[in-house]
Structure formats: structure tokens, C-alpha cells
Write an enzyme that holds these catalytic residues in place. Structure first.
Site, PDB file in Angstrom:
ATOM      1  N   VAL A  23       4.393   0.715 -11.638  1.00  0.00           N
ATOM      2  CA  VAL A  23       4.870   1.177 -10.336  1.00  0.00           C
ATOM      3  C   VAL A  23       3.660   1.498  -9.485  1.00  0.00           C
ATOM      4  O   VAL A  23       2.592   1.826 -10.002  1.00  0.00           O
ATOM      5  CB  VAL A  23       5.760   2.445 -10.422  1.00  0.00           C
ATOM      6  CG1 VAL A  23       7.086   2.142 -11.094  1.00  0.00           C
ATOM      7  CG2 VAL A  23       5.027   3.571 -11.148  1.00  0.00           C
ATOM      8  N   SER A  24       3.808   1.387  -8.185  1.00  0.00           N
ATOM      9  CA  SER A  24       2.764   1.876  -7.293  1.00  0.00           C
ATOM     10  C   SER A  24       3.008   3.370  -7.135  1.00  0.00           C
ATOM     11  O   SER A  24       4.067   3.882  -7.495  1.00  0.00           O
ATOM     12  CB  SER A  24       2.835   1.173  -5.936  1.00  0.00           C
ATOM     13  OG  SER A  24       4.012   1.566  -5.248  1.00  0.00           O
ATOM     14  N   THR A  25       2.041   4.074  -6.580  1.00  0.00           N
ATOM     15  CA  THR A  25       2.192   5.515  -6.397  1.00  0.00           C
ATOM     16  C   THR A  25       3.412   5.828  -5.536  1.00  0.00           C
ATOM     17  O   THR A  25       4.175   6.755  -5.810  1.00  0.00           O
ATOM     18  CB  THR A  25       0.934   6.101  -5.725  1.00  0.00           C
ATOM     19  OG1 THR A  25      -0.206   5.786  -6.533  1.00  0.00           O
ATOM     20  CG2 THR A  25       1.039   7.614  -5.585  1.00  0.00           C
ATOM     21  N   GLU A  27       6.126   4.112  -5.255  1.00  0.00           N
ATOM     22  CA  GLU A  27       7.385   3.697  -5.861  1.00  0.00           C
ATOM     23  C   GLU A  27       7.847   4.599  -6.994  1.00  0.00           C
ATOM     24  O   GLU A  27       8.951   4.444  -7.498  1.00  0.00           O
ATOM     25  CB  GLU A  27       7.248   2.283  -6.428  1.00  0.00           C
ATOM     26  CG  GLU A  27       7.132   1.204  -5.386  1.00  0.00           C
ATOM     27  CD  GLU A  27       6.842  -0.149  -6.009  1.00  0.00           C
ATOM     28  OE1 GLU A  27       7.204  -1.159  -5.395  1.00  0.00           O
ATOM     29  OE2 GLU A  27       6.245  -0.178  -7.104  1.00  0.00           O
TER      30      GLU A  27
END
Length: 219
Positions: A23-25, A27
Site C-alpha cells: 500500500v502507499s502511505t 492508501e
């Protein structure tokens, strides 16, 4: 024979695989994209196929580049024959770049390694699986470019209407030029921030503490 049945027929039921989740930060809190949701999907599929899920590697990072610690460990596990393949829940968890994904796909194909992408039903031990993966990555990038194009068009309209976009910088223009020159010469954001702090240069708020993120905002 249906595509799904053919894939199951050519894929060994005793495969040992490594999972990968990302995940991105931004998300992390979004439903359906969290690490646990991805882990659950991978675990359920491995149980269904009778595969051994050796472990799951993870990253909290953007998907534009393939050089991520968790992904590197997962690929190395396949390369060293610790496992037979890599399994991810969604294509965009693996890569958002057609070029990077194509390179990874070709590496797996050339070595005969398994790459399984659940949301597309892809298993690269099959020819159709490779073709589907390449097409899916291409369409995903086209859609992202369309979104970016629509965003740029909307911003251009607002700018033409006289709307100020972004915050007005309070940094001395001479400092802005200095930062841009140093960045253009290849200096990192951290290096530039350290030099500004060492020279006692004021920030836009009159402070004396620069950070890489502060420098990025100026750029």
C-alpha cells in the site's frame, strides 16, 4: 478446456509461493486496499489450490518503481529457488509502470518462474497468462495518463480564469533560485536542506530549520 481449468492443470498443486502486498502511505486506511485484505485474498487462493504459502513480503510505498525492499526480497526468494513463484492480489500492487512490469514479466518468463495475479486470473505458467498480464498493464497505464490529462486540463482552465493554484511561496526568490540550481546539479533534497540550515537561511515562515519536504515544496 476453459482457461481457468487449463491454468490449474499446468500449475503444480504442490507449489511453494511467496506472497507480496503493498500500500502507499495514503492508501493505508482505504477499504479493500489494506495490507490485511490483500493477505487474506492471497491466503485464501493458496488454500484453494493447495499451495504452500511460505511467507508474505510487504511494502508501504508507491508503485511507480519496482525497487522496493519487500518486493526485492520476494523476487529474490523466487530467484534463489526458495519458492516456485510469486503471488499478488492485484496487478497495481505489483507495479504501476508498463515498462517496469514488462521487464519483470520477461524475467519471470525467461527463467520459468511463476507469477500469479489474482484480480486478473493470471498465471504466467501459461502463454495466455503472459498475454493477459501485458495487456492489463498497458490499459492500466493508459487510464492513469487519461486521468492526469483531465487533471491538467482542469487546472489550465482554472489558471485561465485567474484562479491562483497552490500556496504563494514566502521564500526569498534568491533562495528559490539557489535551491533550483542545486537540485538541477544533482543534489538530494536532504543535502540541500542541510546546506540551507548550515548557512542560516530563513524558511518561508522565518524559521531556520529546513527539511527535505520543505525543499520539495519550494521546488
Amino acid at each position: 478446456m476453459p482457461a481457468a481449468s487449463f491454468q490449474e492443470a499446468v500449475t503444480s498443486p504442490s507449489m511453494r509461493v511467496v506472497g507480496y502486498v503493498r500500500v502507499s502511505t495514503d492508501e493505508q486506511g482505504v477499504s479493500g486496499l489494506g495490507l490485511e485484505a490483500q493477505r487474506a485474498a492471497i491466503d485464501a487462493e493458496c488454500r484453494r489450490r493447495g499451495w504452500e504459502l511460505v511467507r508474505v513480503e510487504e511494502d508501504v510505498a508507491g508503485g511507480a518503481k519496482l525497487d522496493r525492499p519487500g518486493l526485492n526480497r520476494a523476487v529474490q526468494a523466487v530467484a534463489s529457488a526458495d519458492v516456485d513463484g510469486l503471488i499478488v492480489s492485484k496487478l497495481d500492487r505489483l507495479s504501476r509502470s508498463v515498462a517496469d512490469f514488462s521487464a519483470l514479466l520477461e524475467r519471470f518468463r525467461a527463467k520459468g518462474w511463476g507469477l500469479v495475479i489474482l484480480d486478473l486470473g493470471i498465471d504466467t505458467t501459461t502463454i495466455m497468462g503472459e498475454a493477459m498480464a501485458t495487456m492489463a498493464a498497458t490499459f492500466a497505464q493508459v487510464e492513469r495518463r487519461r486521468i492526469g490529462e483531465r487533471t491538467r486540463e482542469a487546472l489550465a482552465v482554472r489558471k485561465a480564469q485567474g484562479v491562483q493554484l497552490g500556496r504563494r511561496s514566502g521564500v526569498d526568490p534568491a533562495v528559490v533560485r539557489r535551491i533550483r540550481r542545486q537540485r538541477a546539479s544533482g543534489r538530494t533534497l536532504a543535502w540541500i536542506a542541510a546546506k540551507l540550515n548550515a548557512d542560516g537561511v530563513a524558511t518561508s515562515q522565518g524559521g531556520r530549520e529546513w527539511y527535505p519536504g520543505t525543499v520539495r515544496c519550494v521546488l
